[in-house]
Design a protein around this motif. Structure first.
Motif, PDB file in Angstrom:
ATOM      1  N   UNK A   1      10.349   0.328   1.054  1.00  0.00           N
ATOM      2  CA  UNK A   1      11.525   0.353   0.186  1.00  0.00           C
ATOM      3  C   UNK A   1      12.749   0.837   0.975  1.00  0.00           C
ATOM      4  N   UNK A   2      12.588   1.806   1.875  1.00  0.00           N
ATOM      5  CA  UNK A   2      13.733   2.336   2.631  1.00  0.00           C
ATOM      6  C   UNK A   2      14.155   1.434   3.761  1.00  0.00           C
TER       7      UNK A   2
ATOM      8  N   UNK B   1      -9.127  -9.193  -5.940  1.00  0.00           N
ATOM      9  CA  UNK B   1      -8.329  -8.249  -6.736  1.00  0.00           C
ATOM     10  C   UNK B   1      -8.041  -6.997  -5.921  1.00  0.00           C
ATOM     11  N   UNK B   2      -9.037  -6.488  -5.195  1.00  0.00           N
ATOM     12  CA  UNK B   2      -8.846  -5.283  -4.373  1.00  0.00           C
ATOM     13  C   UNK B   2      -7.800  -5.524  -3.293  1.00  0.00           C
ATOM     14  N   UNK B   3      -7.859  -6.708  -2.653  1.00  0.00           N
ATOM     15  CA  UNK B   3      -6.872  -6.976  -1.595  1.00  0.00           C
ATOM     16  C   UNK B   3      -5.476  -7.140  -2.183  1.00  0.00           C
TER      17      UNK B   3
ATOM     18  N   UNK C   1       0.229  -2.045  -3.201  1.00  0.00           N
ATOM     19  CA  UNK C   1       0.515  -0.643  -2.832  1.00  0.00           C
ATOM     20  C   UNK C   1       1.306  -0.581  -1.528  1.00  0.00           C
ATOM     21  N   UNK C   2       0.995  -1.494  -0.607  1.00  0.00           N
ATOM     22  CA  UNK C   2       1.759  -1.510   0.653  1.00  0.00           C
ATOM     23  C   UNK C   2       3.209  -1.889   0.381  1.00  0.00           C
ATOM     24  N   UNK C   3       3.382  -2.925  -0.456  1.00  0.00           N
ATOM     25  CA  UNK C   3       4.743  -3.374  -0.760  1.00  0.00           C
ATOM     26  C   UNK C   3       5.523  -2.352  -1.593  1.00  0.00           C
TER      27      UNK C   3
END
Length: 114
Positions: A111-112, A95-97, A103-105
């Protein structure tokens, strides 16, 4: 008179014989009826036995299939070499990974660049 006594005795013997034969015929008829009924009962019991034997075989086959399926499932369901605590810890790490990957995605850099 001897002739009268003999005829009376013969008549009595004849009556006893006829009564015996009548009773014997009646007994024979009853016993033949019992044999017919017993034969019919035996045929019914034999048929029932064959049906029950077929049912037993079918049920045993079903049980055998169920036992094979159970043996196939047991390793999948029971004791995969990890204790409960180890499974909980592995799940928490997973779950943590996943949260870290989310969060990275979701970061503005990703996004930019898209």
């Amino acid at each position: 008179s001897l002739q009268a006594d003999t005829e009376a005795a013969e008549a009595e013997a004849q009556k006893l014989y006829e009564d015996f034969m009548t009773e014997s015929k009646r007994n024979k008829a009853v016993k033949e009826k019992n044999i017919k009924m017993s034969t019919a009962d035996k045929a019914t019991a034999t048929s029932k036995l064959q049906e029950d034997t077929a049912d037993l075989k079918s049920t045993q086959d079903e049980l055998l299939a169920a036992e094979r399926y159970y043996k196939k499932l047991v390793p999948q369901c029971i004791d995969q070499g990890m204790t409960w605590d180890e499974r909980v810890k592995a799940r928490e790490e997973e779950i943590a990974s996943l949260k870290q990957a989310l969060s990275i995605l979701s970061s503005p850099d990703i996004a930019t660049s898209a």
